[in-house]
Design a protein around this motif. Sequence first.
Motif, PDB file in Angstrom:
ATOM      1  N   GLU A  74      41.154  44.891  33.141  1.00  0.00           N
ATOM      2  CA  GLU A  74      42.830  44.622  33.606  1.00  0.00           C
ATOM      3  C   GLU A  74      43.540  44.761  33.018  1.00  0.00           C
ATOM      4  OE1 GLU A  74      42.304  40.419  33.541  1.00  0.00           O
ATOM      5  OE2 GLU A  74      41.238  40.265  35.747  1.00  0.00           O
ATOM      6  N   SER A  78      45.892  49.040  37.060  1.00  0.00           N
ATOM      7  CA  SER A  78      47.046  48.478  37.901  1.00  0.00           C
ATOM      8  C   SER A  78      46.248  47.328  38.691  1.00  0.00           C
ATOM      9  CB  SER A  78      47.981  49.610  38.161  1.00  0.00           C
ATOM     10  OG  SER A  78      47.309  49.544  40.272  1.00  0.00           O
ATOM     11  N   LYS A  79      47.105  46.048  38.622  1.00  0.00           N
ATOM     12  CA  LYS A  79      46.687  45.037  39.712  1.00  0.00           C
ATOM     13  C   LYS A  79      46.355  45.703  41.220  1.00  0.00           C
ATOM     14  CE  LYS A  79      48.422  40.982  41.471  1.00  0.00           C
ATOM     15  NZ  LYS A  79      49.514  39.452  41.517  1.00  0.00           N
ATOM     16  N   GLY A  80      47.686  46.677  41.676  1.00  0.00           N
ATOM     17  CA  GLY A  80      47.218  47.543  42.970  1.00  0.00           C
ATOM     18  C   GLY A  80      45.662  47.685  42.986  1.00  0.00           C
ATOM     19  N   ILE A  82      42.833  47.329  41.098  1.00  0.00           N
ATOM     20  CA  ILE A  82      42.382  46.596  41.240  1.00  0.00           C
ATOM     21  C   ILE A  82      41.872  45.453  42.728  1.00  0.00           C
ATOM     22  CG2 ILE A  82      40.869  43.803  40.202  1.00  0.00           C
ATOM     23  CD1 ILE A  82      43.070  45.598  37.470  1.00  0.00           C
ATOM     24  N   GLU A  83      43.397  45.555  43.109  1.00  0.00           N
ATOM     25  CA  GLU A  83      43.252  44.872  44.967  1.00  0.00           C
ATOM     26  C   GLU A  83      42.859  45.937  46.177  1.00  0.00           C
ATOM     27  OE1 GLU A  83      47.504  43.568  45.184  1.00  0.00           O
ATOM     28  OE2 GLU A  83      47.375  42.347  44.164  1.00  0.00           O
ATOM     29  N   ASN A 104      36.016  40.939  33.987  1.00  0.00           N
ATOM     30  CA  ASN A 104      36.649  42.068  33.747  1.00  0.00           C
ATOM     31  C   ASN A 104      35.408  42.510  32.190  1.00  0.00           C
ATOM     32  OD1 ASN A 104      38.693  43.492  33.196  1.00  0.00           O
ATOM     33  ND2 ASN A 104      39.601  41.202  31.395  1.00  0.00           N
TER      34      ASN A 104
END
Length: 316
Positions: A74, A78-80, A82-83, A104
Amino acid sequence: MHGVLPSRKTSHPPPYAAKISRVSTNRRRQLQLGAMIGCAALFLLLVIPRLFGSSSERVALGTPEVVVVTLIDEDNMSKGYIEKIQENRRYYASRQGYTTFFPNVTDYNFGDSPRSWALVPALRHALTVHPQSTYFFALSPHALIMNPAINLRSHALEKKKLESLMLKDRPVVPPDSVIRTFGGLKGDRIDLVLTQDEEGLCQGSFILRRGDWANFFLDTWFDPLYRSYNFQKAEGHALEHIVQWHPTILTKLALIPQRLLNSYSVDVSSRGGKDVMYKDGDFVARFVGCEAEQNRDCEKEFEPYYEKWKRSVGNS
């Protein structure tokens, strides 16, 4: 004084005596038959599976046979990104009846060693969280499952299939390692399924089977001594070391052709070039080395493959 004599037994028993005797006999036979049926059922449930199946391969009803394990960082993704990685794994798992596990990097203590070492305790963690699942498919976050129709058992894990795929008498570390894979190993005795490219073993996509051997393997791999060696490729070189110098590990290892689990998205001549690049229908596209080379960007390389995958599953 005369004592009272007991009444004499009649030689003509009442008509219901024989009936009672017959009822008791029939009841006894019914109980015996029921007991025999119960014992037979217990035999089928407990004994037959032990005779004809490996205990390590039996899966409790409703338990996913395979856990797809992808280690997330993490702090560096980036969050995107990972999603999208998680979406890809979850779609595949739901299609095949598997489950997913997304630990993680910061969940684990690996001292001053490179962050990639977190893969090993993450797998140990997965074994604990999913104690009834049989196989653990460790897949790098920098990879996409492109063909969700592929079932791992029929693709590479079924006994006869695995035996037909094994690369036998192959240098463990190409091109000229003196330690070579064994020939004649039985598919149902294999606990670690790996691929290799022209530089060495590939820990970015492999399958581990649960059991005492798996615990031993992970504990050996994560030994503080190996982490202190400062191998150039960290846990990758440590893996090559223990496979070559621990016969207990080599005897449980199967190497299979690379593109079955680990096709590359880029042409890296030193690692196999175009022969191991992703082609339509391959199981996985992996962006090998993208996180280690300064002139590359994992998320940018990921995006066109993600869009291709989304189109394919949208049309399926």
